[in-house]
Design a protein around this motif. Sequence first.
Motif, PDB file in Angstrom:
ATOM      1  N   VAL A 231     -36.864  33.266 -13.009  1.00 42.47           N
ATOM      2  CA  VAL A 231     -37.771  32.234 -13.517  1.00 42.47           C
ATOM      3  C   VAL A 231     -38.527  32.741 -14.742  1.00 42.47           C
ATOM      4  O   VAL A 231     -38.667  32.030 -15.753  1.00 42.47           O
ATOM      5  CB  VAL A 231     -38.756  31.794 -12.416  1.00 42.47           C
ATOM      6  N   LEU A 232     -39.000  33.986 -14.686  1.00 39.75           N
ATOM      7  CA  LEU A 232     -39.713  34.561 -15.828  1.00 39.75           C
ATOM      8  C   LEU A 232     -38.793  34.682 -17.044  1.00 39.75           C
ATOM      9  O   LEU A 232     -39.215  34.425 -18.179  1.00 39.75           O
ATOM     10  CB  LEU A 232     -40.292  35.927 -15.460  1.00 39.75           C
ATOM     11  N   PHE A 233     -37.547  35.081 -16.807  1.00 37.32           N
ATOM     12  CA  PHE A 233     -36.615  35.195 -17.927  1.00 37.32           C
ATOM     13  C   PHE A 233     -36.280  33.817 -18.497  1.00 37.32           C
ATOM     14  O   PHE A 233     -36.054  33.680 -19.698  1.00 37.32           O
ATOM     15  CB  PHE A 233     -35.337  35.908 -17.496  1.00 37.32           C
ATOM     16  N   THR A 234     -36.273  32.790 -17.651  1.00 41.59           N
ATOM     17  CA  THR A 234     -36.058  31.426 -18.140  1.00 41.59           C
ATOM     18  C   THR A 234     -37.189  31.004 -19.068  1.00 41.59           C
ATOM     19  O   THR A 234     -36.960  30.382 -20.105  1.00 41.59           O
ATOM     20  CB  THR A 234     -35.943  30.445 -16.962  1.00 41.59           C
ATOM     21  N   VAL A 235     -38.426  31.355 -18.698  1.00 42.14           N
ATOM     22  CA  VAL A 235     -39.571  31.070 -19.569  1.00 42.14           C
ATOM     23  C   VAL A 235     -39.418  31.811 -20.898  1.00 42.14           C
ATOM     24  O   VAL A 235     -39.688  31.258 -21.976  1.00 42.14           O
ATOM     25  CB  VAL A 235     -40.889  31.472 -18.875  1.00 42.14           C
ATOM     26  N   TYR A 236     -38.966  33.065 -20.829  1.00 38.66           N
ATOM     27  CA  TYR A 236     -38.712  33.833 -22.048  1.00 38.66           C
ATOM     28  C   TYR A 236     -37.641  33.159 -22.904  1.00 38.66           C
ATOM     29  O   TYR A 236     -37.746  33.121 -24.134  1.00 38.66           O
ATOM     30  CB  TYR A 236     -38.290  35.252 -21.673  1.00 38.66           C
ATOM     31  N   GLU A 237     -36.609  32.605 -22.266  1.00 30.20           N
ATOM     32  CA  GLU A 237     -35.544  31.916 -22.995  1.00 30.20           C
ATOM     33  C   GLU A 237     -36.075  30.703 -23.743  1.00 30.20           C
ATOM     34  O   GLU A 237     -35.567  30.352 -24.810  1.00 30.20           O
ATOM     35  CB  GLU A 237     -34.435  31.487 -22.035  1.00 30.20           C
ATOM     36  N   VAL A 238     -37.097  30.043 -23.193  1.00 35.72           N
ATOM     37  CA  VAL A 238     -37.709  28.903 -23.897  1.00 35.72           C
ATOM     38  C   VAL A 238     -38.238  29.361 -25.254  1.00 35.72           C
ATOM     39  O   VAL A 238     -38.082  28.666 -26.271  1.00 35.72           O
ATOM     40  CB  VAL A 238     -38.836  28.281 -23.053  1.00 35.72           C
ATOM     41  N   ILE A 239     -38.868  30.531 -25.281  1.00 34.99           N
ATOM     42  CA  ILE A 239     -39.378  31.076 -26.543  1.00 34.99           C
ATOM     43  C   ILE A 239     -38.216  31.403 -27.483  1.00 34.99           C
ATOM     44  O   ILE A 239     -38.253  31.088 -28.682  1.00 34.99           O
ATOM     45  CB  ILE A 239     -40.231  32.332 -26.275  1.00 34.99           C
ATOM     46  N   VAL A 240     -37.173  32.018 -26.933  1.00 38.46           N
ATOM     47  CA  VAL A 240     -36.021  32.410 -27.753  1.00 38.46           C
ATOM     48  C   VAL A 240     -35.320  31.178 -28.329  1.00 38.46           C
ATOM     49  O   VAL A 240     -34.841  31.206 -29.462  1.00 38.46           O
ATOM     50  CB  VAL A 240     -35.039  33.259 -26.920  1.00 38.46           C
ATOM     51  N   ILE A 241     -35.262  30.102 -27.560  1.00 33.97           N
ATOM     52  CA  ILE A 241     -34.621  28.865 -28.019  1.00 33.97           C
ATOM     53  C   ILE A 241     -35.225  28.396 -29.338  1.00 33.97           C
ATOM     54  O   ILE A 241     -34.511  28.104 -30.311  1.00 33.97           O
ATOM     55  CB  ILE A 241     -34.758  27.767 -26.947  1.00 33.97           C
ATOM     56  N   PHE A 242     -36.557  28.335 -29.375  1.00 31.23           N
ATOM     57  CA  PHE A 242     -37.233  27.901 -30.602  1.00 31.23           C
ATOM     58  C   PHE A 242     -37.166  28.982 -31.677  1.00 31.23           C
ATOM     59  O   PHE A 242     -36.919  28.692 -32.853  1.00 31.23           O
ATOM     60  CB  PHE A 242     -38.693  27.558 -30.307  1.00 31.23           C
ATOM     61  N   LEU A 243     -37.364  30.222 -31.274  1.00 33.93           N
ATOM     62  CA  LEU A 243     -37.436  31.319 -32.243  1.00 33.93           C
ATOM     63  C   LEU A 243     -36.129  31.486 -33.000  1.00 33.93           C
ATOM     64  O   LEU A 243     -36.132  31.689 -34.218  1.00 33.93           O
ATOM     65  CB  LEU A 243     -37.798  32.613 -31.519  1.00 33.93           C
ATOM     66  N   GLN A 244     -34.989  31.377 -32.312  1.00 38.14           N
ATOM     67  CA  GLN A 244     -33.709  31.552 -32.984  1.00 38.14           C
ATOM     68  C   GLN A 244     -33.410  30.404 -33.940  1.00 38.14           C
ATOM     69  O   GLN A 244     -32.810  30.620 -35.001  1.00 38.14           O
ATOM     70  CB  GLN A 244     -32.587  31.696 -31.952  1.00 38.14           C
ATOM     71  N   ALA A 245     -33.812  29.183 -33.595  1.00 37.03           N
ATOM     72  CA  ALA A 245     -33.662  28.062 -34.521  1.00 37.03           C
ATOM     73  C   ALA A 245     -34.520  28.288 -35.759  1.00 37.03           C
ATOM     74  O   ALA A 245     -34.083  28.054 -36.899  1.00 37.03           O
ATOM     75  CB  ALA A 245     -34.036  26.750 -33.840  1.00 37.03           C
ATOM     76  N   TYR A 246     -35.746  28.754 -35.548  1.00 33.13           N
ATOM     77  CA  TYR A 246     -36.657  29.023 -36.665  1.00 33.13           C
ATOM     78  C   TYR A 246     -36.116  30.139 -37.556  1.00 33.13           C
ATOM     79  O   TYR A 246     -36.102  30.012 -38.790  1.00 33.13           O
ATOM     80  CB  TYR A 246     -38.033  29.401 -36.109  1.00 33.13           C
TER      81      TYR A 246
END
Length: 265
Positions: A231-246
Amino acid sequence: MKGSFHAPKLDPEFFPGEYYGQQMFGDILNGWFALDRIMLVRLLMAAVLVVLFVVAFRSPKLVPKGLQNVAEHAIDFVRVNIAEDILGRKEGRRFLPVIASIFFAVLFWNVTTIIPFLNISPNARIGMPIVLAIVAYIAMIYAGAKRYGFFKYVKSSVVIPNLPPLLHLLVVPIEFFSTFVLRPVTLALRLMANFLAGHIILVLLYSATNFFVWQLNAWTVVGGLTLVAAVLFTVYEVIVIFLQAYIFALLTAVYIELSLHADSH
């Protein structure tokens, strides 16, 4: 607590030609045009992206609200914080369509990595990152060639003025490789590696939870720990999702800016 553990299989997802080519759509050109799950997810999210923007701007209002308001804020974020911040107002508006298209395409294809029943980003396989990198590469070349002419642009990009002639034998190949080879390659690999690694880690964490809870009853507490980690890594993935697009859109803007000022070293 009784149950059975099923080990995850990645072959059908990452090597679809033989598997889906025969089982879903038949053997068409040896599986080259097989629509596997990742391709279907890619098409689905592309359709969702197009429909959202069409609906948002179907009948635009002077004072936006609802979906139009959200879409305008999203586009303004890309315009102000990426395009105009890197390229300036004039060039930022000129290249906004390609930068915004890259940003939203990467964002929407990334987000499926945490959506139940989709569970994987299409960018986790190298094909789509290569296509996006090619689009950024073409925009970069176009910007420089349009301003200087193609050959002058290439020369300005690889030849550093005021160097001793012998050093050009060393510097020119390095500059050429760095500018015209390494940039698109790193764009594609960075995006693919982040979401392939993230997908594999999530698969391992949730599979470990399944294994410890259903197969080894005495290890149920460990299963709880792996579930919390997942679950914690899923929350981290939310950040990565936006960060990689940016990052992808930002680097595209940076490469365009470097092309526009290729004669400035």
